[in-house]
Design a protein around this motif. Sequence first.
Motif, short mmCIF file in Angstrom:
data_model
loop_
_atom_site.label_atom_id
_atom_site.label_comp_id
_atom_site.label_asym_id
_atom_site.label_seq_id
_atom_site.Cartn_x
_atom_site.Cartn_y
_atom_site.Cartn_z
N ARG A 175 -3.94 -3.23 6.01
CA ARG A 175 -3.29 -3.61 4.66
C ARG A 175 -3.43 -4.82 4.50
O ARG A 175 -3.35 -5.65 5.32
CB ARG A 175 -1.79 -3.01 4.53
CG ARG A 175 -0.84 -3.58 5.54
CD ARG A 175 0.43 -2.68 5.59
NE ARG A 175 1.11 -3.02 4.09
CZ ARG A 175 2.37 -3.09 3.87
NH1 ARG A 175 3.37 -2.73 4.85
NH2 ARG A 175 2.75 -2.99 2.65
N HIS A 214 2.18 0.35 -13.34
CA HIS A 214 1.47 0.96 -12.35
C HIS A 214 0.86 2.22 -13.09
O HIS A 214 0.22 3.28 -12.15
CB HIS A 214 2.70 1.54 -11.52
CG HIS A 214 3.71 2.25 -11.90
ND1 HIS A 214 3.81 3.65 -12.47
CD2 HIS A 214 4.88 1.58 -12.11
CE1 HIS A 214 5.15 3.80 -13.01
NE2 HIS A 214 5.95 2.70 -12.78
N ASP A 250 -3.16 -0.80 -6.91
CA ASP A 250 -3.13 0.20 -6.16
C ASP A 250 -2.50 1.39 -6.72
O ASP A 250 -3.17 2.46 -6.85
CB ASP A 250 -2.20 -0.06 -4.77
CG ASP A 250 -2.84 -0.57 -3.57
OD1 ASP A 250 -3.77 -0.10 -3.23
OD2 ASP A 250 -2.19 -1.69 -3.25
N ASP A 251 -1.58 1.18 -7.62
CA ASP A 251 -0.86 2.12 -8.60
C ASP A 251 -1.96 2.65 -9.69
O ASP A 251 -2.33 3.69 -10.00
CB ASP A 251 0.27 1.72 -9.06
CG ASP A 251 1.39 1.66 -8.05
OD1 ASP A 251 1.40 2.36 -6.98
OD2 ASP A 251 2.46 1.06 -8.52
N ALA A 296 -4.59 4.52 -8.13
CA ALA A 296 -4.24 5.72 -7.82
C ALA A 296 -3.90 6.74 -9.20
O ALA A 296 -4.34 7.86 -9.06
CB ALA A 296 -2.92 5.81 -7.03
N ASN A 331 -0.65 5.44 3.65
CA ASN A 331 0.04 6.44 2.97
C ASN A 331 -0.32 6.51 1.70
O ASN A 331 -0.18 7.43 1.15
CB ASN A 331 1.62 6.00 3.10
CG ASN A 331 1.92 6.32 4.62
OD1 ASN A 331 1.62 7.24 5.47
ND2 ASN A 331 3.07 5.54 5.23
N CYS A 332 -0.62 5.26 0.86
CA CYS A 332 -0.88 4.88 -0.33
C CYS A 332 -2.23 5.74 -0.98
O CYS A 332 -2.60 5.93 -2.09
CB CYS A 332 -0.59 3.82 -1.12
SG CYS A 332 0.86 2.87 -0.90
N ARG A 333 -2.95 6.08 0.08
CA ARG A 333 -4.59 6.27 -0.10
C ARG A 333 -4.84 7.57 0.09
O ARG A 333 -5.67 8.39 0.04
CB ARG A 333 -5.41 5.34 0.77
CG ARG A 333 -5.31 3.89 0.49
CD ARG A 333 -6.21 3.17 1.03
NE ARG A 333 -6.37 3.03 2.51
CZ ARG A 333 -5.42 2.14 3.05
NH1 ARG A 333 -5.10 1.17 2.36
NH2 ARG A 333 -5.58 2.03 4.41
N ALA A 360 -2.80 -1.47 -0.04
CA ALA A 360 -1.32 -1.19 0.35
C ALA A 360 -1.68 -0.26 1.76
O ALA A 360 -2.94 -0.11 2.02
CB ALA A 360 -1.03 -0.08 -0.65
#
Length: 301
Positions: A134, A16, A35-36, A39, A112-114, A109
């Motif tokens: 998602r 990640h 995603d990780d 981010a 919330n992850c964005r 995802a």
Amino acid sequence: MTTQTELLLTTTALLHNAQQLATLNHASIGLVSLDDLIANEIGIHPLVFSQQNMLSDSTQQALQQKIADQYGQQTVVLAEYYVAMLSELLVSAARQQGAAPLKVQLAGADANCRYQLLGAELESTEVNPQLGLRGVSFYVDINYRTSFALQCEAIKRARAAMGGDNIELVVPFVRTFSEAATMIDLLAEQGLCRGANGLKVHMLCSVPANALLADTFIHYFDGFVADVEQLAQLALGQDFANPNLNYHIDTQNDAVIQLLKMLLTAVGNTSKDCDIYYAKITQSPRLQRWLQDNEITNVIC
């Protein structure tokens, strides 16, 4: 005291961030989370690429500063910065694996992850992000098609740079057979045809229906990756984000084990595989013993 179960169980890592590459051993990456990586290493919201003109001046300036920090005064389009950064990360991870396959979970995802990404002002509020836009529904949404095309381009570049078929894909949150078929078509449209140049496409099993209907889902994919936490959350109505309900969390519940059994049975009749992903596997001794009894000795965590 170390138990026999802990000694027998081996683990591979969920990648990640880039810093992990300096500490991981050869072929120790079980799954890459785009995603990780996005981010932690890039930090740009996917809607920026289709709605950049709607961003505030301060966000526009922050995006330009990102490019300047990476390339100096050289003029680089934001999309190219995004693709180049992501493909370089994937190449580094693939080289870390050597000849072992690198499984890359597509970015998609829940919202919330964005929310913490640069440009998150473009993200609309969802009533229930866990059940909202998602996975496949994210890729087909008109507003996110551009970012999906960019991550596909990064994957294609990474595969080309490695000159082989060791980078494989994992598709998250597939609700139905229709979504499964749609996903294979979407990838093909982007030049990532399942089976072409050895490309394997796996499904992340996070919806109970994936296990209940695994005998059919397996025909669309080259294997499964079972997300134990997500299966538990949706099968038992658990809320992992609510600290007041921690006492309800039970990833060793019989319902979860039965879903895993269905997945393993489905792939057992084929030449395909089912990987297990659970970050807190060391806290679930009963699940560890069950996995070992079913000849699963490696878990992604």
